[in-house]
Design a protein around this motif. Structure first.
Motif, PDB file in Angstrom:
ATOM      1  N   MET A 156      23.062  28.876  48.512  1.00  6.94           N
ATOM      2  CA  MET A 156      24.028  29.953  48.732  1.00  6.94           C
ATOM      3  C   MET A 156      23.377  31.111  49.448  1.00  6.94           C
ATOM      4  O   MET A 156      22.150  31.257  49.453  1.00  6.94           O
ATOM      5  N   GLY A 157      24.248  31.941  50.048  1.00 10.23           N
ATOM      6  CA  GLY A 157      23.785  33.055  50.876  1.00 10.23           C
ATOM      7  C   GLY A 157      23.565  34.328  50.077  1.00 10.23           C
ATOM      8  O   GLY A 157      23.167  34.310  48.915  1.00 10.23           O
ATOM      9  N   ARG A 158      23.852  35.472  50.753  1.00  8.49           N
ATOM     10  CA  ARG A 158      23.558  36.771  50.137  1.00  8.49           C
ATOM     11  C   ARG A 158      24.296  36.945  48.809  1.00  8.49           C
ATOM     12  O   ARG A 158      23.752  37.486  47.856  1.00  8.49           O
ATOM     13  N   TYR A 159      25.535  36.496  48.773  1.00  6.92           N
ATOM     14  CA  TYR A 159      26.277  36.596  47.516  1.00  6.92           C
ATOM     15  C   TYR A 159      26.732  35.219  47.090  1.00  6.92           C
ATOM     16  O   TYR A 159      27.442  34.531  47.825  1.00  6.92           O
ATOM     17  N   THR A 160      26.344  34.808  45.855  1.00  3.81           N
ATOM     18  CA  THR A 160      26.742  33.505  45.357  1.00  3.81           C
ATOM     19  C   THR A 160      28.207  33.560  44.933  1.00  3.81           C
ATOM     20  O   THR A 160      28.791  34.646  44.803  1.00  3.81           O
ATOM     21  N   PHE A 161      28.771  32.382  44.693  1.00  2.00           N
ATOM     22  CA  PHE A 161      30.205  32.393  44.276  1.00  2.00           C
ATOM     23  C   PHE A 161      30.366  33.165  42.965  1.00  2.00           C
ATOM     24  O   PHE A 161      31.356  33.859  42.751  1.00  2.00           O
ATOM     25  N   GLY A 162      29.337  33.087  42.106  1.00  2.27           N
ATOM     26  CA  GLY A 162      29.431  33.803  40.827  1.00  2.27           C
ATOM     27  C   GLY A 162      29.489  35.304  41.041  1.00  2.27           C
ATOM     28  O   GLY A 162      30.265  36.007  40.385  1.00  2.27           O
ATOM     29  N   GLU A 163      28.710  35.790  41.988  1.00  2.69           N
ATOM     30  CA  GLU A 163      28.707  37.237  42.257  1.00  2.69           C
ATOM     31  C   GLU A 163      30.010  37.668  42.912  1.00  2.69           C
ATOM     32  O   GLU A 163      30.536  38.744  42.623  1.00  2.69           O
ATOM     33  N   LYS A 164      30.529  36.795  43.791  1.00  2.00           N
ATOM     34  CA  LYS A 164      31.815  37.129  44.431  1.00  2.00           C
ATOM     35  C   LYS A 164      32.931  37.190  43.399  1.00  2.00           C
ATOM     36  O   LYS A 164      33.781  38.088  43.425  1.00  2.00           O
ATOM     37  N   VAL A 165      32.907  36.228  42.465  1.00  2.00           N
ATOM     38  CA  VAL A 165      33.923  36.252  41.396  1.00  2.00           C
ATOM     39  C   VAL A 165      33.837  37.566  40.631  1.00  2.00           C
ATOM     40  O   VAL A 165      34.831  38.235  40.383  1.00  2.00           O
ATOM     41  N   GLU A 166      32.630  37.953  40.312  1.00  2.00           N
ATOM     42  CA  GLU A 166      32.466  39.200  39.573  1.00  2.00           C
ATOM     43  C   GLU A 166      32.980  40.390  40.358  1.00  2.00           C
ATOM     44  O   GLU A 166      33.702  41.232  39.855  1.00  2.00           O
ATOM     45  N   TYR A 167      32.552  40.436  41.625  1.00  2.00           N
ATOM     46  CA  TYR A 167      32.940  41.589  42.442  1.00  2.00           C
ATOM     47  C   TYR A 167      34.459  41.697  42.562  1.00  2.00           C
ATOM     48  O   TYR A 167      35.043  42.734  42.292  1.00  2.00           O
ATOM     49  N   TRP A 168      35.076  40.583  42.930  1.00  2.00           N
ATOM     50  CA  TRP A 168      36.525  40.653  43.163  1.00  2.00           C
ATOM     51  C   TRP A 168      37.292  40.811  41.847  1.00  2.00           C
ATOM     52  O   TRP A 168      38.377  41.404  41.821  1.00  2.00           O
ATOM     53  N   ALA A 169      36.701  40.318  40.764  1.00  2.00           N
ATOM     54  CA  ALA A 169      37.335  40.549  39.472  1.00  2.00           C
ATOM     55  C   ALA A 169      37.316  42.035  39.139  1.00  2.00           C
ATOM     56  O   ALA A 169      38.293  42.592  38.637  1.00  2.00           O
ATOM     57  N   VAL A 170      36.197  42.681  39.451  1.00  2.00           N
ATOM     58  CA  VAL A 170      36.121  44.121  39.201  1.00  2.00           C
ATOM     59  C   VAL A 170      37.133  44.858  40.083  1.00  2.00           C
ATOM     60  O   VAL A 170      37.846  45.752  39.627  1.00  2.00           O
ATOM     61  N   VAL A 171      37.209  44.441  41.350  1.00  2.00           N
ATOM     62  CA  VAL A 171      38.158  45.109  42.263  1.00  2.00           C
ATOM     63  C   VAL A 171      39.592  44.932  41.747  1.00  2.00           C
ATOM     64  O   VAL A 171      40.334  45.899  41.564  1.00  2.00           O
ATOM     65  N   TRP A 172      39.916  43.665  41.495  1.00  2.00           N
ATOM     66  CA  TRP A 172      41.268  43.363  41.014  1.00  2.00           C
ATOM     67  C   TRP A 172      41.557  44.107  39.700  1.00  2.00           C
ATOM     68  O   TRP A 172      42.571  44.782  39.538  1.00  2.00           O
ATOM     69  N   GLY A 173      40.619  43.996  38.804  1.00  2.00           N
ATOM     70  CA  GLY A 173      40.803  44.613  37.490  1.00  2.00           C
ATOM     71  C   GLY A 173      40.935  46.117  37.587  1.00  2.00           C
ATOM     72  O   GLY A 173      41.813  46.708  36.966  1.00  2.00           O
ATOM     73  N   THR A 174      40.091  46.724  38.409  1.00  2.00           N
ATOM     74  CA  THR A 174      40.140  48.181  38.509  1.00  2.00           C
ATOM     75  C   THR A 174      41.480  48.637  39.094  1.00  2.00           C
ATOM     76  O   THR A 174      42.073  49.613  38.631  1.00  2.00           O
ATOM     77  N   VAL A 175      41.941  47.912  40.104  1.00  2.00           N
ATOM     78  CA  VAL A 175      43.246  48.275  40.695  1.00  2.00           C
ATOM     79  C   VAL A 175      44.347  48.191  39.621  1.00  2.00           C
ATOM     80  O   VAL A 175      45.143  49.118  39.442  1.00  2.00           O
ATOM     81  N   ILE A 176      44.361  47.056  38.890  1.00  2.00           N
ATOM     82  CA  ILE A 176      45.387  46.889  37.841  1.00  2.00           C
ATOM     83  C   ILE A 176      45.268  48.006  36.796  1.00  2.00           C
ATOM     84  O   ILE A 176      46.252  48.623  36.399  1.00  2.00           O
ATOM     85  N   MET A 177      44.029  48.258  36.369  1.00  2.00           N
ATOM     86  CA  MET A 177      43.837  49.233  35.307  1.00  2.00           C
ATOM     87  C   MET A 177      44.231  50.635  35.755  1.00  2.00           C
ATOM     88  O   MET A 177      44.821  51.393  35.000  1.00  2.00           O
ATOM     89  N   ILE A 178      43.887  50.972  37.017  1.00  2.00           N
ATOM     90  CA  ILE A 178      44.227  52.322  37.494  1.00  2.00           C
ATOM     91  C   ILE A 178      45.746  52.463  37.615  1.00  2.00           C
ATOM     92  O   ILE A 178      46.332  53.450  37.173  1.00  2.00           O
ATOM     93  N   LEU A 179      46.388  51.447  38.177  1.00  2.00           N
ATOM     94  CA  LEU A 179      47.850  51.539  38.349  1.00  2.00           C
ATOM     95  C   LEU A 179      48.565  51.599  36.999  1.00  2.00           C
ATOM     96  O   LEU A 179      49.413  52.469  36.767  1.00  2.00           O
ATOM     97  N   THR A 180      48.214  50.657  36.129  1.00  2.00           N
ATOM     98  CA  THR A 180      48.910  50.661  34.819  1.00  2.00           C
ATOM     99  C   THR A 180      48.493  51.875  34.013  1.00  2.00           C
ATOM    100  O   THR A 180      49.300  52.450  33.284  1.00  2.00           O
ATOM    101  N   GLY A 181      47.234  52.302  34.199  1.00  2.00           N
ATOM    102  CA  GLY A 181      46.788  53.511  33.497  1.00  2.00           C
ATOM    103  C   GLY A 181      47.586  54.716  33.933  1.00  2.00           C
ATOM    104  O   GLY A 181      47.975  55.557  33.105  1.00  2.00           O
TER     105      GLY A 181
END
Lengths: 285, 567
Positions: free
Chosen positions: A125-150
């Motif tokens: 794998m390259g600079r970001y593994t699939f595991g790191e991408k999952v984490e990153y996009w989960a944080v992005v997705w989660g933060t958006v949901i949390m901020i909006l619902t918050g």
């Protein structure tokens, strides 16, 4: 770049996260932890542990205050992240190595195959593994949901000016569900991958050693070693910076003002229910 | 020779008559005397009283007694004749029937042992008792009062000077008979009371109704007899009047007076409560309070002497607290329970709201119009709460405190979360759980558990449903019916608009029908969380499996090498 090691084949240090990114991560640790500690008991207030944690934190009103404060830190951190991503993409024109692709799907399958002994070699794998991408996009997705619902939960009356009332309990359900998902992901996926499997210190030190690069990011290592580091003409870089700076400042100001409105937008309820003085003594005539 | 009464006259012992002559004359004389004796049995006429009457019928003399008093010797014959003892009466009585002591009354009369007129009358009275027995039937008080120097004898009532009044005449006006002696009282208050009592006596009542020597509860009977007859009032310093009339029936019919309360204390007598002898013995001690309220409050102490457990509860209640602040109108024992006519306070159940309504009439009217009150008053429904179910009885907590507020949902839930009870009325029991699941209820429940003394502005049941005026949630005037809900929300959320009430889940568990958005979001996360975490678990598990295997293999590979090296 904290370490000027790029291109030095003998060096053991491969830069990974600059100081700004590491500060950002520290802020995320702080805000996420506080939000989890103050938030989960609010999702389960009728359990002994939930109620006990709220009690330890000084009661539900104080718990909510701490939660709101940590939320502001998270939002400010998110704004900073957007500015930073913008700088890297627009000014430095780095590769969008965090974007998921088909290769990530293949990597997941191959990882499983390798782990179960079906494939001889693990996927590279390259600079970001699939595991790191999952984490990153989960944080992005989660933060958006949390901020909006918050926002909805913080400002229910403002929300219902324009939107149906059912959004309020729906936002509460989503906020709680997403929170549980985020916390469980962190304690499983994140904990295992960067603390249990190998203690990946790059988020604190900023670099990985050669062995770690070979183990986890062989493609990035190969790319670094096959071609010299791409350097941007300083003149061009300065020109881009001059353009980006006002945009970033305006964006940041607009976002910070929005945050200010977010947290002070409405006073949901009157501070205390006014006591109605009723004369209870009224002898029957 | 004999005297008038037939006694032989004394002669000198110095005579020369032979003994046989003297003896024969004496025998003759004795026979003659015996024949002359005025025996009533033998006398047809004239009356055997004749000798007495002869002397005393018209006698202006008086006999001085040692006391200095004069005993008139004259007998009014007309009075005697007209009296019950007169010779024309149904049962004529002769002088010697009463003046029967031979020693005293044979002529010449010996000095009378009586030293005073009173003693003389007593002496004569004793003669009455030889015919009229037993006297204690109609003169009990007097005969028992042995130490009374003014003890009346028969003649004191039945007449002196031979004007013997028949019992029928006396019993025709018994009070007047007593009053012939008892005209004044040392204590003017006692006099006043007796004057009123005498005036109010019933047809079968006499002085002896009270002054009897066979009382069941001596003091109690006196209390009851007096206060039944009294209908005047006692004027207090404030100008208020306290009626003195007490109908004993109200006490005997009360919980204290009858044996309907099964305990070792019932029935109670007046002095069981009014037990302070110094104060309640007759004549009663003067009151120490100035007004009627003070008197009522003072009587609280009487209840508390027996009802110590209730008194302890009452000590923690709002009413006693109010009285201690000086708000004396706050209810005391008697205000709710009554004083003499105490009845079971909860029978029938409506009695409770009536009792509270005496002082809290506005609230009681609201309650009467509520879903609970209407069911109680209209249908005698035993399930709906009355005042005391929510507020308690003696240790009534102040309902305006933060504590009462945050605990109030439990109060409502004690019925509304009871499945058996609610099934009768087809009311959902999810109301409490759905309330606690929502923002308001979560907060209030936490305050209740952790800091019940702290104010919170989050709504409790009665903020939305109303307090005493709670209506069914489907009543058109209900505060929580959809059309009225926004106004109810605006009580606390003044900026709320018509969309806002829908943010409340209306006590429905989220389902595809009610709050579908919430339902599907919950469902989404119920699926997503296991899938995501399960996926992570799979990847982590496989990685752990691979690494464990690798490490075992490398150790196995290292071991033989090590052994070879040793060889």
């Amino acid at each position: 770049m904290s370490h000027k090691t790029t291109g030095n084949h003998k060096s053991e240090r491969y830069p990974r996260f600059d100081t700004g990114q590491r500060i950002e991560h520290a802020l995320l640790i702080l805000s996420f932890t506080i939000l989890s500690i103050t938030g989960l008991p609010q999702k389960y207030p009728d359990t002994g542990w939930g109620e006990g944690m709220i009690r330890l934190m000084g009661g539900i009103e104080l718990t909510r205050f701490i939660h709101h404060t940590a939320a502001i830190v998270l939002i400010v951190g998110s704004i900073y992240h957007l500015v930073g991503v913008g700088y890297r993409l627009v000014v430095k024109r780095v590769q969008m190595s965090m974007l998921p692709g088909w290769k990530d799907v293949v990597d997941v399958v191959q990882s499983l195959g390798y782990n179960f002994g079906l494939i001889k070699e693990p996927p590279k794998m390259g600079r970001y593994t699939f595991g790191e991408k999952v984490e990153y996009w989960a944080v992005v997705w989660g933060t958006v949901i949390m901020i909006l619902t918050g926002f909805v939960l913080w400002n229910p009356i403002a929300t219902t000016r324009m939107l149906p009332g059912e959004l309020i309990p729906a936002a509460k359900a989503a906020h709680g569900g997403e929170a549980l998902l985020a916390v469980l992901s962190i304690v499983t996926w994140h904990m295992y991958n960067v603390h249990v499997k190998n203690f990946n210190k790059s988020m604190f030190s900023g670099w990985l050693n050669r062995h770690e690069m070979e183990e986890e990011h062989p493609l990035e290592l190969a790319a670094i070693e096959s071609s010299p580091a791409k350097t941007v003409d300083p003149e061009v870089l300065r020109r881009r910076q001059r353009l980006y700076l006002p945009v970033a400042v305006i964006f940041s100001l607009v976002m910070l003002v929005s945050v200010y409105f977010f947290v002070t937008f409405e006073e949901t309820a009157i501070t205390t229910v006014p006591r109605q003085t009723v004369e209870v003594f009224s002898p029957a005539q | 020779m004999t005297d008038l009464h037939g006694f032989p006259l004394r002669k000198s012992a110095a005579s020369a008559v032979p003994a046989w002559r003297v003896l024969s004359v004496a025998v003759f004389c004795l026979i003659a005397f015996w024949l002359m004796l005025p025996t009533p049995t033998l006398a047809q006429s004239p009356s055997p009283d004749s000798p007495c009457v002869g002397c005393h019928g018209d006698n202006e003399h008086s006999l001085p007694l040692p006391s200095g008093e004069l005993l008139p010797l004259d007998v009014d014959l007309d009075t005697l004749l007209a009296s019950a003892h007169g010779s024309d009466a149904a049962a004529p009585v002769n002088c010697v029937d009463c003046h029967r002591n031979d020693t005293n009354y044979r002529y010449p009369h010996l000095p009378n042992p009586a030293t005073t007129l009173e003693e003389y009358r007593t002496q004569v009275g004793e003669s009455c008792q030889s015919c009229h027995t037993p006297l204690d039937q109609h003169n009990p008080g007097h005969l028992n009062a042995v130490d009374n120097p003014n003890l009346p004898g028969c003649v004191d009532c039945h007449g002196q000077g031979h004007s013997v009044t028949p019992a029928e005449t006396l019993s025709a006006d018994p009070v007047a008979t007593c009053q012939s002696c008892h005209q004044t009282y040392d204590d003017p208050k006692v006099g006043e009371v007796h004057a009123e009592l005498a005036a109010n006596l019933g047809p079968d009542q006499t002085c002896q109704t009270c002054h009897t020597d066979k009382p069941v509860y001596p003091a109690d009977m006196s209390c009851r007899n007096c206060h039944l007859l009294l209908d005047s009032s006692l004027e207090l310093a404030s100008g208020e009047e306290v009626p003195l009339h007490v109908d004993p029936a109200t006490i005997t019919d009360s919980v204290h007076g009858s044996s309907m309360v099964e305990n070792s204390y019932s029935p109670l007598s007046c002095t069981s409560c009014h037990r302070d002898e110094e104060r309640y013995a007759f004549p009663h001690a003067p009151l120490t309070v100035d007004d009627a309220r003070g008197l009522t409050l003072e009587m609280d102490d009487l209840c508390q002497e027996c009802h110590t457990d209730i008194a302890a509860l009452e000590h923690d209640g709002v009413h006693e607290a109010a009285r201690e602040r000086g708000e004396l109108a706050a209810a005391s024992c008697a205000d709710c329970h009554g004083s003499h006519n105490i009845q079971p306070p909860n029978e029938p159940r409506e009695r409770i709201s009536d009792t509270c309504g005496q002082c809290h009439s506005t609230i009681n009217e609201q309650y009467a119009g509520s879903v609970h009150g209407a069911a109680l008053l209209g249908e005698q429904n035993p399930d709906v709460p009355v005042c005391t179910d929510c507020h308690g009885v003696h240790n009534i907590a102040p309902p305006q405190t933060a504590q009462f507020r945050v605990e109030s949902p439990n109060l409502c839930a004690s019925c509304h979360a009871d499945e058996t009870l609610m099934a009768k009325y087809d009311i959902s029991t999810a109301v409490f759980d759905t309330y606690v699941a929502d923002f308001h209820g979560t907060t209030v429940a936490l305050f209740e558990k952790q800091t019940p003394w702290q104010e919170t502005n989050k709504a409790v049941c009665y903020d939305c449903h109303g307090v005493h005026n709670i209506l069914p949630a489907n009543d058109e005037h209900s505060q929580v019916i959809k059309d009225n809900l926004v106004v109810t929300c605006q009580q606390c959320h003044p900026d709320a608009n018509a969309n806002f009430p829908a943010s409340w889940t209306s006590h429905f568990e989220p389902s595809p029908e009610h709050n579908p958005l919430v339902y599907y979001i919950n469902l989404f996360y119920q699926i997503l969380i296991p899938v995501v975490v399960g996926g992570f678990a799979l990847l982590i598990g496989s990685d752990v499996y691979r690494r464990t295997g690798d490490s075992l293999r490398s150790r196995r590979a290292a071991k033989p090498r090590k052994e070879e090296g040793e060889e």
